[in-house]
Write an enzyme that holds these catalytic residues in place. Structure first.
Site, PDB file in Angstrom:
ATOM      1  CG  ASP A  20      -1.882   1.121   1.297  1.00 40.10           C
ATOM      2  OD1 ASP A  20      -2.336   1.568   0.221  1.00 40.10           O
ATOM      3  OD2 ASP A  20      -2.198   1.573   2.413  1.00 40.10           O
ATOM      4  CG  ASP A  24      -1.323   8.035   0.829  1.00 42.53           C
ATOM      5  OD1 ASP A  24      -0.233   8.628   0.795  1.00 42.53           O
ATOM      6  OD2 ASP A  24      -2.242   8.249   0.033  1.00 42.53           O
TER       7      ASP A  24
END
EC number: 3.1.3.48
Length: 308
Positions: A25, A27
């Site tokens: 991922d 952020d």
């Protein structure tokens, strides 16, 4: 999958040994941005971090990301044409030489027909080319200095989250840091693969990779946007790309969607936690930590024991 990518995968398979595929991922995992803007990062420190300062830093990043998107990556033209990855329209690209192509005068519009899909594919190819060259060719030195300073300020404010996440990638990828020009190069003998699956739009996510110094590790063909298709679909595409027993997968992120997608495919999942006392954050998590997750699902291998 393009021909070059296919050849790379064939080489990995023929070389023997296990290949770890890390699905990241963005952020609140490899970088911090959303939690700076909404204050959750600073608030997790119970008053010892300046929430306002975090917001100021986040807004500065937002400004630079959007400016580079618009000025260099056609974002004003294609903001409403998000695709899950840059090669998604490759079948429409006829290979035209784009060195003198005028992107401002080609009457591009919403790609509902083959002609405009071809024009969007041209833009994606141009974006990929710029991405692979890095920031220096299209960013003036003064702006580069500002971005370098912002990176340092952010890294200090976040207690080295950015540089620690990058160090993780360096350790996995056998990256050799070159002196002088500051250019990094990945050791060709490295077997590990890093892939980004983000819920952000594709073009801003690629720009984030450049600004946060992740492009050495995340090639453009390994960046996916899950906004329209969901993370499970992206994970399935990745599994199809690396469809060989030697590839082992592990997803790393802070959200429920990547966790559920990893569980659906029976992949290990490492949950990132913003809390200061957590070991599953940066600094804290290391390749050796993740090797235990690989081992729990796939068993031990030489790739596990080599991670220190």
């Amino acid at each position: 999958m393009n021909d070059n990518t296919s050849k790379k995968l064939e080489t990995l398979v023929s070389d023997g040994g296990t290949v770890n595929v890390y699905i990241w991922d963005m952020d609140e995992t490899l970088i911090l941005l959303r939690s700076l803007l909404n204050g959750t990062y600073a608030e997790s420190f119970n008053g010892s971090k300046d929430v306002k300062r975090g917001l100021e830093i986040g807004k500065m990043w937002e400004k630079h990301i959007l400016k580079i998107c618009d000025d260099c990556f056609f974002y004003e033209q294609i903001e409403d044409c998000n695709e899950p990855f840059l090669d998604s329209l490759r079948q429409y690209d006829d290979g035209k030489d784009l060195s003198r192509y005028d992107f401002k005068q080609d009457d591009f519009s919403t790609p509902t027909d083959d002609l405009n899909k071809r024009k969007l594919a041209y833009r994606h190819r141009a974006v990929a080319d710029k991405y692979e060259k890095g920031l220096p060719p299209f960013i003036v030195s003064e702006t580069m200095s500002v971005l370098d300073e912002l990176y340092s300020v952010t890294d200090e404010y976040t207690d080295r989250w950015l540089s620690s996440a990058r160090d993780f990638l360096v350790q996995c990828s056998s990256v050799k840091e070159e002196s002088g020009d500051g250019i990094s190069a990945i050791d060709k003998s490295s077997q590990d693969i890093h892939i980004l699956v983000t819920s952000g739009a594709l073009i801003p996510s690629l720009v984030k990779c450049l600004l946060f110094r992740l492009d050495t590790f995340l090639k453009h063909e390994n960046v996916y946007s899950s906004i329209d298709v969901g993370k499970l679909q992206c994970f399935k595409w990745i599994k199809e790309r690396f469809n060989h027993p030697k590839f082992r997968f592990c997803a790393i992120g802070d959200g429920w969607e990547e966790c559920a997608a990893a569980q659906a495919l029976q992949w290990p999942f490492v949950k990132i936690d913003l809390q200061p006392d957590s070991s599953h954050r940066f600094p804290g998590i290391t390749p050796k930590t993740v090797s235990y997750y690989f081992a729990a699902v796939y068993g031990n291998s030489d790739a596990d024991t080599s991670k220190e």
